[in-house]
Every structure is written in structure tokens, then in C-alpha cells.
Scaffold this motif. Structure first.
Motif, short mmCIF file in Angstrom:
data_model
loop_
_atom_site.label_atom_id
_atom_site.label_comp_id
_atom_site.label_asym_id
_atom_site.label_seq_id
_atom_site.Cartn_x
_atom_site.Cartn_y
_atom_site.Cartn_z
N ASP A 211 54.41 17.23 -100.28
CA ASP A 211 54.59 18.27 -101.29
C ASP A 211 54.07 17.81 -102.65
O ASP A 211 53.41 18.57 -103.36
CB ASP A 211 56.05 18.67 -101.41
N ASP A 212 54.39 16.58 -103.00
CA ASP A 212 53.93 16.05 -104.29
C ASP A 212 52.42 15.92 -104.33
O ASP A 212 51.78 16.25 -105.33
CB ASP A 212 54.57 14.68 -104.56
N GLU B 165 48.77 10.22 -90.71
CA GLU B 165 49.33 10.84 -91.91
C GLU B 165 48.94 10.10 -93.19
O GLU B 165 48.79 10.72 -94.24
CB GLU B 165 50.84 10.97 -91.80
N PRO C 27 57.42 16.76 -90.34
CA PRO C 27 57.41 16.65 -91.81
C PRO C 27 56.83 15.32 -92.27
O PRO C 27 57.17 14.27 -91.72
CB PRO C 27 58.89 16.76 -92.18
N VAL C 28 55.98 15.38 -93.26
CA VAL C 28 55.36 14.18 -93.81
C VAL C 28 55.96 13.94 -95.20
O VAL C 28 55.88 14.80 -96.07
CB VAL C 28 53.82 14.34 -93.90
N HIS C 29 56.55 12.77 -95.37
CA HIS C 29 57.19 12.43 -96.64
C HIS C 29 56.15 12.35 -97.76
O HIS C 29 55.15 11.66 -97.63
CB HIS C 29 57.93 11.11 -96.52
N GLY C 30 56.40 13.08 -98.84
CA GLY C 30 55.53 13.02 -100.01
C GLY C 30 54.37 13.99 -100.02
O GLY C 30 53.61 14.03 -100.98
#
Length: 174
Positions: free
Chosen positions: A43-44, A13, A38-41
Motif C-alpha cells: 500500500d505504501d 514479491e 497480502p504483501v506487506h508494504g
């Protein structure tokens, strides 16, 4: 109508997040990224705007609260007034539990309904799985290929130079 995609397969990731930044900086538009969790960050990094579902939840809750208060005031104060334990007909403290429950119910239902409408999810929806490994242990970055406008060799090299362990092409019926 068939659409053609180039898929970059990643197994880490952190490499994926760095690759997304580099590929977007190179001016290539990423169609979507699929991951097994889900991978944190992400979306940004992908430039996805924050959801407006909290606004829908607020107005759904406001509608639920208004409906609950109107219903109880109408029933207990005007339609069939009863004197219970010497309380007034319109006793707001006794209306709190029902008002709370309908606020939560309307808020939740409004969010679910709006989410399904915006996401175009319906019972007959056929989901195109770009790569089955994205449900297990790999990350898949899909880039849409425009006929005559995309240099396939340069796109393959861009994905490989940014850590893709595999690059594939796939046609999807839309």
C-alpha cells in the motif's frame, strides 16, 4: 467501453515491490496490482492512502451507544418503569452489557455498509480477472494504456527491465 491494459507478471514479491517503486519513479501510473496473498508494504509503495473506515467505525459505535442508552433509559425510566430489586429506574451499571453489544453491532454494520458502498460492490458485480495465475502463485501489475499516448514498446521494456517474467496485453470491458 473497452479499456486496454499491459500486464506485467512477477513471481517474487520483493522484485514486485522494487518494480513498483521504479515504475512509479519513471512516471508511469499503475492501475492496480493483484497478488495471491497480502504483501506487506505494498500500500505504501503504491501510494494508497490509509483507510478512513476507523472513523466510520467510531461514529457507528457512537450511534450504537447513544441508541442503546436512549432506548434503555426510555423503556426503563419513562415508558414502563419497574422497580427491580429496589434499584432506581435509570440504573446505568445495568445498562452496560446492552450498550456494549449495540455499540459493537452498529460499528460493524456501519463499516460493512460503507465498505460495500465505497467499493461499488453489489450482487450483480462482474469481476474482471486480469490473469488467473494471480489467484495461485503470480503477481500481476496492470497498467492502463491510453490510445495514442502510451508507447507500448517502451512500456514492455520498462516492465521487463524491472523483473517481469512475462508481459501481456489485455482488453477489458468496463
Amino acid at each position: 467501453m473497452n479499456k486496454k491494459f499491459v500486464l506485467g507478471i512477477y513471481d517474487d514479491e520483493d522484485v514486485l515491490l522494487a518494480a513498483i517503486e521504479n515504475i512509479r519513479a519513471a512516471g508511469t501510473k499503475i492501475y492496480d496490482v493483484f497478488s495471491p496473498y497480502p504483501v506487506h508494504g505494498i500500500d505504501d509503495v503504491l501510494g494508497i492512502k490509509r483507510s478512513r473506515l476507523p472513523i466510520v467505525a467510531f461514529f457507528g459505535g457512537l450511534a450504537g451507544m447513544s441508541f442503546a442508552l436512549w432506548m434503555q433509559i426510555w423503556m426503563m425510566g419513562f415508558d414502563w418503569p419497574m422497580i427491580i430489586g429496589g434499584k432506581p429506574h435509570i440504573a446505568l451499571p445495568s445498562f452496560i452489557p446492552v450498550t456494549f453489544e449495540l455499540t459493537v453491532l452498529f460499528s460493524a454494520f456501519s463499516m460493512v455498509i460503507v465498505f460495500f458502498i465505497v467499493s461499488n460492490m453489489k450482487p450483480s458485480l462482474k469481476v474482471n480477472v486480469f490473469d488467473k495465475r494471480s489467484t495461485d502463485d503470480k503477481f500481476v501489475m496492470a497498467i492502463e494504456v491510453k490510445e495514442g499516448a502510451t508507447d507500448m514498446e517502451a512500456l514492455n521494456n520498462l516492465l521487463r527491465s524491472n523483473g517481469a517474467i512475462e508481459v501481456n496485453e489485455k482488453e477489458v470491458v468496463k
